[in-house]
Write a protein that holds these residues in place. Structure first.
Motif, PDB file in Angstrom:
ATOM      1  N   ARG A 162       0.876  -1.161   0.000  1.00 27.97           N
ATOM      2  CA  ARG A 162       0.000   0.000   0.000  1.00 27.97           C
ATOM      3  C   ARG A 162       0.917   1.216   0.000  1.00 27.97           C
ATOM      4  O   ARG A 162       2.032   1.155   0.508  1.00 27.97           O
ATOM      5  N   ILE A 163       0.456   2.312  -0.571  1.00 28.06           N
ATOM      6  CA  ILE A 163       1.325   3.478  -0.675  1.00 28.06           C
ATOM      7  C   ILE A 163       0.543   4.744  -0.346  1.00 28.06           C
ATOM      8  O   ILE A 163      -0.580   4.939  -0.828  1.00 28.06           O
ATOM      9  N   MET A 164       1.142   5.585   0.496  1.00 25.72           N
ATOM     10  CA  MET A 164       0.549   6.871   0.838  1.00 25.72           C
ATOM     11  C   MET A 164       1.565   7.965   0.562  1.00 25.72           C
ATOM     12  O   MET A 164       2.711   7.904   1.018  1.00 25.72           O
ATOM     13  N   VAL A 165       1.136   8.984  -0.181  1.00 27.02           N
ATOM     14  CA  VAL A 165       2.001  10.083  -0.605  1.00 27.02           C
ATOM     15  C   VAL A 165       1.528  11.390   0.043  1.00 27.02           C
ATOM     16  O   VAL A 165       0.332  11.699   0.034  1.00 27.02           O
ATOM     17  N   PHE A 166       2.482  12.125   0.584  1.00 30.63           N
ATOM     18  CA  PHE A 166       2.222  13.453   1.133  1.00 30.63           C
ATOM     19  C   PHE A 166       2.996  14.483   0.309  1.00 30.63           C
ATOM     20  O   PHE A 166       4.187  14.285   0.031  1.00 30.63           O
ATOM     21  N   TYR A 167       2.337  15.570  -0.068  1.00 26.82           N
ATOM     22  CA  TYR A 167       3.019  16.627  -0.810  1.00 26.82           C
ATOM     23  C   TYR A 167       2.655  17.986  -0.215  1.00 26.82           C
ATOM     24  O   TYR A 167       1.582  18.154   0.373  1.00 26.82           O
ATOM     25  N   PRO A 168       3.543  18.968  -0.329  1.00 26.81           N
ATOM     26  CA  PRO A 168       3.260  20.293   0.233  1.00 26.81           C
ATOM     27  C   PRO A 168       2.211  21.036  -0.588  1.00 26.81           C
ATOM     28  O   PRO A 168       2.379  21.233  -1.790  1.00 26.81           O
ATOM     29  N   LYS A 169       1.147  21.409   0.060  1.00 24.65           N
ATOM     30  CA  LYS A 169       0.102  22.170  -0.617  1.00 24.65           C
ATOM     31  C   LYS A 169       0.693  23.471  -1.139  1.00 24.65           C
ATOM     32  O   LYS A 169       1.425  24.159  -0.444  1.00 24.65           O
ATOM     33  N   ASP A 170       0.389  23.819  -2.373  1.00 20.08           N
ATOM     34  CA  ASP A 170       0.889  25.035  -3.023  1.00 20.08           C
ATOM     35  C   ASP A 170       2.404  24.985  -3.257  1.00 20.08           C
ATOM     36  O   ASP A 170       3.009  26.013  -3.560  1.00 20.08           O
ATOM     37  N   GLY A 171       3.008  23.779  -3.134  1.00 19.38           N
ATOM     38  CA  GLY A 171       4.448  23.658  -3.352  1.00 19.38           C
ATOM     39  C   GLY A 171       4.806  22.804  -4.547  1.00 19.38           C
ATOM     40  O   GLY A 171       5.967  22.427  -4.721  1.00 19.38           O
ATOM     41  N   VAL A 188      -3.723   2.978  -3.124  1.00 16.92           N
ATOM     42  CA  VAL A 188      -3.029   4.264  -3.081  1.00 16.92           C
ATOM     43  C   VAL A 188      -3.829   5.287  -2.278  1.00 16.92           C
ATOM     44  O   VAL A 188      -5.052   5.196  -2.161  1.00 16.92           O
ATOM     45  N   ASN A 189      -3.112   6.270  -1.733  1.00 17.06           N
ATOM     46  CA  ASN A 189      -3.748   7.391  -1.058  1.00 17.06           C
ATOM     47  C   ASN A 189      -2.821   8.591  -1.164  1.00 17.06           C
ATOM     48  O   ASN A 189      -1.586   8.445  -1.209  1.00 17.06           O
ATOM     49  N   VAL A 190      -3.410   9.786  -1.207  1.00 13.79           N
ATOM     50  CA  VAL A 190      -2.643  11.026  -1.388  1.00 13.79           C
ATOM     51  C   VAL A 190      -3.226  12.101  -0.479  1.00 13.79           C
ATOM     52  O   VAL A 190      -4.457  12.210  -0.356  1.00 13.79           O
ATOM     53  N   ALA A 191      -2.370  12.876   0.147  1.00 15.39           N
ATOM     54  CA  ALA A 191      -2.831  13.999   0.966  1.00 15.39           C
ATOM     55  C   ALA A 191      -1.879  15.178   0.808  1.00 15.39           C
ATOM     56  O   ALA A 191      -0.651  15.003   0.786  1.00 15.39           O
ATOM     57  N   ALA A 192      -2.453  16.376   0.687  1.00 13.07           N
ATOM     58  CA  ALA A 192      -1.666  17.605   0.701  1.00 13.07           C
ATOM     59  C   ALA A 192      -1.408  18.002   2.152  1.00 13.07           C
ATOM     60  O   ALA A 192      -2.229  17.744   3.037  1.00 13.07           O
ATOM     61  N   VAL A 193      -0.249  18.622   2.382  1.00 16.53           N
ATOM     62  CA  VAL A 193       0.147  19.020   3.735  1.00 16.53           C
ATOM     63  C   VAL A 193       0.402  20.525   3.756  1.00 16.53           C
ATOM     64  O   VAL A 193       1.073  21.067   2.871  1.00 16.53           O
ATOM     65  N   LYS A 194      -0.135  21.196   4.764  1.00 13.02           N
ATOM     66  CA  LYS A 194       0.125  22.621   4.930  1.00 13.02           C
ATOM     67  C   LYS A 194       1.576  22.801   5.343  1.00 13.02           C
ATOM     68  O   LYS A 194       2.013  22.259   6.349  1.00 13.02           O
ATOM     69  N   GLY A 195       2.325  23.559   4.567  1.00 13.21           N
ATOM     70  CA  GLY A 195       3.745  23.748   4.844  1.00 13.21           C
ATOM     71  C   GLY A 195       4.568  23.469   3.616  1.00 13.21           C
ATOM     72  O   GLY A 195       4.045  23.338   2.507  1.00 13.21           O
ATOM     73  N   ASN A 196       5.882  23.341   3.797  1.00 14.77           N
ATOM     74  CA  ASN A 196       6.763  23.091   2.667  1.00 14.77           C
ATOM     75  C   ASN A 196       7.252  21.649   2.666  1.00 14.77           C
ATOM     76  O   ASN A 196       6.871  20.841   3.521  1.00 14.77           O
ATOM     77  N   PHE A 197       8.102  21.322   1.710  1.00 15.35           N
ATOM     78  CA  PHE A 197       8.575  19.947   1.598  1.00 15.35           C
ATOM     79  C   PHE A 197       9.341  19.504   2.830  1.00 15.35           C
ATOM     80  O   PHE A 197       9.202  18.364   3.293  1.00 15.35           O
ATOM     81  N   ASP A 198      10.184  20.367   3.371  1.00  9.17           N
ATOM     82  CA  ASP A 198      10.969  19.986   4.545  1.00  9.17           C
ATOM     83  C   ASP A 198      10.060  19.625   5.715  1.00  9.17           C
ATOM     84  O   ASP A 198      10.347  18.692   6.469  1.00  9.17           O
ATOM     85  N   ASP A 199       8.963  20.368   5.896  1.00  9.17           N
ATOM     86  CA  ASP A 199       7.991  20.021   6.931  1.00  9.17           C
ATOM     87  C   ASP A 199       7.439  18.621   6.695  1.00  9.17           C
ATOM     88  O   ASP A 199       7.320  17.808   7.620  1.00  9.17           O
ATOM     89  N   THR A 200       7.094  18.360   5.447  1.00  9.16           N
ATOM     90  CA  THR A 200       6.499  17.074   5.090  1.00  9.16           C
ATOM     91  C   THR A 200       7.497  15.936   5.269  1.00  9.16           C
ATOM     92  O   THR A 200       7.185  14.888   5.848  1.00  9.16           O
ATOM     93  N   GLN A 201       8.718  16.133   4.789  1.00  7.54           N
ATOM     94  CA  GLN A 201       9.744  15.099   4.889  1.00  7.54           C
ATOM     95  C   GLN A 201      10.097  14.818   6.342  1.00  7.54           C
ATOM     96  O   GLN A 201      10.251  13.656   6.747  1.00  7.54           O
ATOM     97  N   SER A 202      10.215  15.852   7.164  1.00  8.10           N
ATOM     98  CA  SER A 202      10.553  15.665   8.575  1.00  8.10           C
ATOM     99  C   SER A 202       9.462  14.885   9.296  1.00  8.10           C
ATOM    100  O   SER A 202       9.756  14.014  10.134  1.00  8.10           O
ATOM    101  N   ALA A 473      -8.583  13.802 -16.713  1.00  8.97           N
ATOM    102  CA  ALA A 473      -8.351  13.435 -15.314  1.00  8.97           C
ATOM    103  C   ALA A 473      -9.209  14.269 -14.364  1.00  8.97           C
ATOM    104  O   ALA A 473      -9.408  15.467 -14.579  1.00  8.97           O
ATOM    105  N   ARG A 474      -9.672  13.623 -13.311  1.00  3.28           N
ATOM    106  CA  ARG A 474     -10.420  14.296 -12.257  1.00  3.28           C
ATOM    107  C   ARG A 474      -9.828  13.891 -10.915  1.00  3.28           C
ATOM    108  O   ARG A 474      -9.528  12.714 -10.688  1.00  3.28           O
ATOM    109  N   PRO A 475      -9.653  14.830 -10.007  1.00  2.00           N
ATOM    110  CA  PRO A 475      -9.045  14.499  -8.708  1.00  2.00           C
ATOM    111  C   PRO A 475      -9.867  13.475  -7.921  1.00  2.00           C
ATOM    112  O   PRO A 475     -11.092  13.597  -7.822  1.00  2.00           O
ATOM    113  N   ARG A 476      -9.195  12.473  -7.401  1.00  2.00           N
ATOM    114  CA  ARG A 476      -9.806  11.513  -6.475  1.00  2.00           C
ATOM    115  C   ARG A 476      -9.546  11.912  -5.033  1.00  2.00           C
ATOM    116  O   ARG A 476     -10.338  11.621  -4.143  1.00  2.00           O
ATOM    117  N   PHE A 477      -8.392  12.547  -4.805  1.00  2.00           N
ATOM    118  CA  PHE A 477      -7.943  12.841  -3.452  1.00  2.00           C
ATOM    119  C   PHE A 477      -7.897  14.359  -3.262  1.00  2.00           C
ATOM    120  O   PHE A 477      -7.193  15.059  -3.990  1.00  2.00           O
TER     121      PHE A 477
END
Length: 496
Positions: A162-171, A188-202, A473-477
């Motif tokens: 199973r795979i879950m991806v986090f990406y920085p919203k507006d980044g 699969v699952n995907v979520a945007a995260v408030k903040g930048n990539f470093d926030d998400t990676q940490s 394409a249409r957004p699922r997540f």
């Protein structure tokens, strides 16, 4: 060949376990205990092979316990069957005297991450079988844009994962976001995260180090692993395309056997250029590795001064996949150049966590500067380079490739080094349509998919088919969360 941790507290393990775990239990990254060496005859022989054969051979030098035929079946599946729009997979394009572009974006997601993430699922599932792992793997990914889609596509509906991806919203770019949020697949699952990539990676790293969460997931039949380049199974396929680039230049008679070349690599997390350094350690004839930074130029300043300092403003740029201040793979380089001193690396990483900066020993800095040089490209020069390259060389590049090309030009101007150079082109220009259109003097208010048509009509360059498919394409997540909610999001995804 055995693998050891960059922080020295984990006993040596074999390749399958290193790939399955992703990250060492002491928080370090797995590295090979030694490096195989290419002889000139090996390179000469590889120059006559296909990309799939080169990749299987190169990976096989590191992956004891994997049969050569097994690896060849993986690379055939990854790079064949129409998965890439070129039989070459990694395409060399000459634009000027002693200047070449290594196009790594001919795969299903139109970015260089496909070169590793099309074969990594095969490596991971084989590794799980080899170590007798019965639990289901949950792959967690923090992405600055391209890794997310490439990992989602690579692991889509792969049994036992199973795979879950986090990406920085507006980044990320509009195209990158649509690619991820419209991803098909039952696992699969995907979520945007408030903040930048470093926030998400940490935050993802914190999830990996949460023993309570790991124990709870294990009881439910899951374990966590990574598809980021901290995982050796993601990094080792990247070495292959540097070897292949040299072989292609040799086969085309652009260079002679043994002649050294330069590579210029746009990088934020340091994994891409680290793969080039590993090829250099294996004996690939490389003169210099040019590390190209955008406005978030922490790596350029580190190479110039020996001080790594993330205590600075974070900029969202037109080259978003490089918008990174914490370069995870630099840890692997420091381990090699500190004579495999895990204590030293652990102290560097502790200082980075506690103070946001560290200073390396002068002896280590000298070793870095023996092979690495650095360059920088701001926003204005990025756009100008795209425009100049298209108008003067009839070659269309994306924003990240433009950062590298400008860095190469600057390096040549100040050093006089006219060695044959390969610019690593990491993404199709159609993934960053709005910025490329702006660079070419066009205003654009259209949505992501419509931008693709505009850029193609303006330049006469055909858009890649996978991106054209985004018209439907249409957004699922559509979820956006705070980074403190990421752990609960993982648990919920796994039914907790």
């Amino acid at each position: 060949m055995k693998y050891e941790s960059t922080r020295g507290d984990f006993s040596k393990t074999d390749a399958a376990e290193a790939i399955a775990l992703g990250i060492s239990k002491d928080g370090g990254l797995f590295v090979p205990e030694s490096f195989p060496v290419f002889m000139q005859e090996d390179i000469k022989r590889l120059a006559k092979m296909s990309y799939s054969e080169r990749a299987a051979y190169t990976m096989g030098l590191f992956l004891d316990g994997f049969d050569p035929g097994e690896l060849k079946s993986f690379t055939d599946a990854a790079y064949g069957r129409g998965r890439f729009d070129s039989d070459l997979a990694a395409v060399i394009c000459k634009t000027g005297n002693n200047t070449y572009f290594l196009e790594l974006w001919h795969g299903p997601t139109c970015a260089f991450k496909d070169m590793a993430l099309q074969v990594m699922p095969h490596l991971l599932t084989a590794s799980l079988n080899k170590i007798g792992e019965k639990r289901e793997a949950c792959i967690l990914v923090a992405t600055s844009g391209d890794t997310g889609k490439a990992a989602l596509e690579g692991f889509r509906d792969v049994p036992g994962t199973r795979i879950m991806v986090f990406y920085p919203k507006d980044g990320v770019s509009d195209i990158q976001e649509l690619q991820m949020t419209s991803q098909a697949g039952e696992n699969v699952n995907v979520a945007a995260v408030k903040g930048n990539f470093d926030d998400t990676q940490s935050a993802v790293k914190e999830i990996f180090s949460d023993n309570v969460l790991s124990a709870g997931l294990s009881k439910r039949g899951y374990f966590l692993t990574s598809a980021n380049s901290i995982n050796w199974g993601r990094l080792v396929p990247q070495i292959a395309y540097y070897v292949s680039a040299y072989c292609d230049l040799l086969a085309k008679k652009e260079i002679k056997l043994g002649e050294k070349i330069n590579f210029c690599v746009p990088t934020g997390n340091f994994g891409n250029i680290l793969a080039a350094y590993y090829a250099y350690m294996m004996g690939l004839p490389i003169n210099k590795l040019i590390c190209a930074s955008n406005r978030n130029d922490v790596l350029r300043q580190f190479i110039n001064t020996g001080t790594y300092d993330k205590n600075r403003a974070f900029y969202t740029t037109v080259s978003p996949s490089m918008d990174i201040l914490i370069s995870s793979n630099l840890e692997r380089l420091l381990y090699e150049l500190s004579d495999k001193d895990g204590d030293a690396v652990r102290s560097y990483m502790a200082a980075l966590t506690d103070k946001g900066c560290y200073d390396i020993a002068p002896s280590v800095l000298r070793k870095i500067r023996d092979i690495f040089v650095s360059g920088y490209c701001d926003e204005e020069d990025t756009l100008r380079t795209i425009d100049d390259t298209f108008r003067n060389e009839s070659y269309l590049i994306d924003t990240h490739t433009a950062v590298a090309y400008k860095a190469l030009k600057d390096y040549r101007a100040r050093s006089g080094d006219q060695t044959a150079a390969v610019v690593v082109s990491t993404a199709s220009p159609f993934k960053f349509c709005q910025s490329v259109l702006t660079a070419l003097g066009q205003s654009c208010r259209a949505g992501g998919a419509e931008q693709i048509d505009m850029l193609s009509q303006l330049t006469g360059v055909p858009a890649p088919l996978p991106l054209l498919a985004l018209r439907q394409a249409r957004p699922r997540f559509t979820t956006t969360i705070d980074k403190k909610e990421m752990k609960s999001a993982v648990a919920e995804f796994l039914g907790g």
